[in-house]
Design an enzyme around this catalytic site. Sequence first.
Site, PDB file in Angstrom:
ATOM      1  N   THR A 104       1.246   9.606  -4.850  1.00 59.10           N
ATOM      2  CA  THR A 104       1.356   8.311  -4.163  1.00 59.10           C
ATOM      3  C   THR A 104       2.766   7.734  -4.272  1.00 59.10           C
ATOM      4  OG1 THR A 104       0.658   7.102  -6.149  1.00 59.10           O
ATOM      5  CG2 THR A 104      -1.069   7.780  -4.591  1.00 59.10           C
ATOM      6  N   ASN A 149       0.819  -1.209   0.000  1.00 61.07           N
ATOM      7  CA  ASN A 149       0.000   0.000   0.000  1.00 61.07           C
ATOM      8  C   ASN A 149       0.855   1.262   0.000  1.00 61.07           C
ATOM      9  OD1 ASN A 149      -2.479  -1.338   0.045  1.00 61.07           O
ATOM     10  ND2 ASN A 149      -2.437  -1.567   2.273  1.00 61.07           N
ATOM     11  N   HIS A 150       0.416   2.273  -0.743  1.00 67.53           N
ATOM     12  CA  HIS A 150       1.045   3.591  -0.759  1.00 67.53           C
ATOM     13  C   HIS A 150       0.093   4.598  -0.126  1.00 67.53           C
ATOM     14  CE1 HIS A 150       3.999   2.795  -4.356  1.00 67.53           C
ATOM     15  NE2 HIS A 150       3.853   1.731  -3.588  1.00 67.53           N
ATOM     16  N   LEU A 151       0.672   5.605   0.507  1.00 62.93           N
ATOM     17  CA  LEU A 151      -0.156   6.680   1.049  1.00 62.93           C
ATOM     18  C   LEU A 151      -0.911   7.387  -0.072  1.00 62.93           C
ATOM     19  CD1 LEU A 151       2.140   8.378   3.723  1.00 62.93           C
ATOM     20  CD2 LEU A 151      -0.068   7.292   4.143  1.00 62.93           C
TER      21      LEU A 151
END
Length: 210
Positions: free
Chosen positions: A90, A82-84
């Site tokens: 991102t 997962n990326h912010l």
Amino acid sequence: MLYPDPKNPHPLANFPQVCFIQNTVSNPNIIIGDYTYYDDPEDSENFERNVLYHFPFVGDKLIIGKFCAIAKGVKFIMNGANHLMTGFSTYPFSIFGSGWERVTPQLEASPFKGDTIIGNDVWIGYESLIMPGVKVGDGAIIAAKSVVVKDVPPYGIVGGNPATLIRQRYPEEIIVQLLEIAWWDWEIEKISRNLERIVGADLEALKLSQ
């Protein structure tokens, strides 16, 4: 009472493509129940290669119950992928250092969807993809090449991209009783004695065996 040895990685003689993977997984954050097998003619013992972005510092777990059947090419995407998404980009600038580490996010700010949990007696079809934090209920079936992005109910059949519920295997009142019986938690001798009732869908006889 005869039954297969759950500690034997390859229970089928001269057929190494089926492996009871509880015996071959070494990552403490991957927990596998008895008799769950992975079927892969290329390397059935190396199930861990299918668990992706599973970084120790994230701390998430992949928990798979007992008596699950996992087909070749099934992949589990873990929370490390997962990326912010709260900023305008991102892109993970901070991981490359050289001054960019100043925008390293706090670990608690990172996207985290929790552990991925697969119930008991689940059949996961060829090349399915399970996304982070998904919970799959007992007795569920995931069709081949499905992309599972949300929870699957007990005894549900899902398929597609994204996977959607095709139907429930049984009426709700039967599902409730099966979950109460939870035959997969019986001693293996008792399971062996009741195989005809389990595979024959004889609910009343199964209830009497509790």
